[in-house]
Design a protein around this motif. Structure first.
Motif, PDB file in Angstrom:
ATOM      1  N   GLU A  56      44.463  11.169  18.141  1.00 35.66           N
ATOM      2  CA  GLU A  56      44.363  10.474  19.429  1.00 35.66           C
ATOM      3  C   GLU A  56      45.631  10.676  20.257  1.00 35.66           C
ATOM      4  O   GLU A  56      45.562  10.900  21.466  1.00 35.66           O
ATOM      5  CB  GLU A  56      44.108   8.985  19.199  1.00 35.66           C
ATOM      6  N   ALA A  57      46.793  10.617  19.592  1.00 37.40           N
ATOM      7  CA  ALA A  57      48.064  10.817  20.302  1.00 37.40           C
ATOM      8  C   ALA A  57      48.157  12.241  20.868  1.00 37.40           C
ATOM      9  O   ALA A  57      48.604  12.436  22.004  1.00 37.40           O
ATOM     10  CB  ALA A  57      49.243  10.541  19.375  1.00 37.40           C
ATOM     11  N   GLU A  58      47.731  13.234  20.090  1.00 33.21           N
ATOM     12  CA  GLU A  58      47.757  14.612  20.578  1.00 33.21           C
ATOM     13  C   GLU A  58      46.818  14.773  21.775  1.00 33.21           C
ATOM     14  O   GLU A  58      47.181  15.406  22.769  1.00 33.21           O
ATOM     15  CB  GLU A  58      47.339  15.573  19.461  1.00 33.21           C
ATOM     16  N   MET A  59      45.632  14.172  21.689  1.00 33.07           N
ATOM     17  CA  MET A  59      44.680  14.273  22.798  1.00 33.07           C
ATOM     18  C   MET A  59      45.201  13.571  24.048  1.00 33.07           C
ATOM     19  O   MET A  59      45.011  14.074  25.159  1.00 33.07           O
ATOM     20  CB  MET A  59      43.315  13.722  22.389  1.00 33.07           C
ATOM     21  N   ASN A  60      45.878  12.452  23.877  1.00 31.12           N
ATOM     22  CA  ASN A  60      46.474  11.780  25.038  1.00 31.12           C
ATOM     23  C   ASN A  60      47.490  12.691  25.714  1.00 31.12           C
ATOM     24  O   ASN A  60      47.558  12.763  26.947  1.00 31.12           O
ATOM     25  CB  ASN A  60      47.115  10.458  24.630  1.00 31.12           C
ATOM     26  N   TYR A  61      48.283  13.403  24.904  1.00 30.50           N
ATOM     27  CA  TYR A  61      49.257  14.356  25.449  1.00 30.50           C
ATOM     28  C   TYR A  61      48.542  15.468  26.217  1.00 30.50           C
ATOM     29  O   TYR A  61      48.909  15.787  27.355  1.00 30.50           O
ATOM     30  CB  TYR A  61      50.107  14.938  24.310  1.00 30.50           C
ATOM     31  N   PHE A  62      47.517  16.061  25.605  1.00 32.21           N
ATOM     32  CA  PHE A  62      46.803  17.160  26.258  1.00 32.21           C
ATOM     33  C   PHE A  62      46.083  16.700  27.523  1.00 32.21           C
ATOM     34  O   PHE A  62      46.061  17.411  28.526  1.00 32.21           O
ATOM     35  CB  PHE A  62      45.806  17.818  25.294  1.00 32.21           C
TER      36      PHE A  62
END
Length: 88
Positions: A56-62
């Motif tokens: 979820e954190a990676e997707m928020n970044y992307f």
């Protein structure tokens, strides 16, 4: 055809398509991992997402990264990618 847009420090590649006749652009994100890849696809301009393997954190970044760069990606999608746009 997919055009290179950006490579991140962890070797994540971000590419985009040319603009389709319906005005949409496919943005593809791929990160190499042991024995494969994590990947995500975003369709602009409606920001619809499909993803596999990212947290979820990676997707928020992307999602933020693509939102911040969408105007450029949309422009480059009509000019044959960033490399062709730079040579214009």
């Amino acid at each position: 055809m997919m055009y290179p847009y950006m490579t991140l420090n962890d070797n994540t590649e971000i590419t985009h398509s040319e603009m389709y006749p319906d005005g949409r652009v496919k943005v593809y994100i791929e990160t190499p991992i042991l024995n494969g890849f994590h990947d995500a696809t975003c369709w602009l301009p409606d920001y619809s997402w499909e993803f596999h393997g990212y947290s979820e954190a990676e997707m928020n970044y992307f999602k933020k990264l693509i939102r911040d760069n969408a105007h450029l990606i949309l422009e480059f999608s009509q000019e044959g990618g960033v490399l062709n746009a730079a040579n214009s």
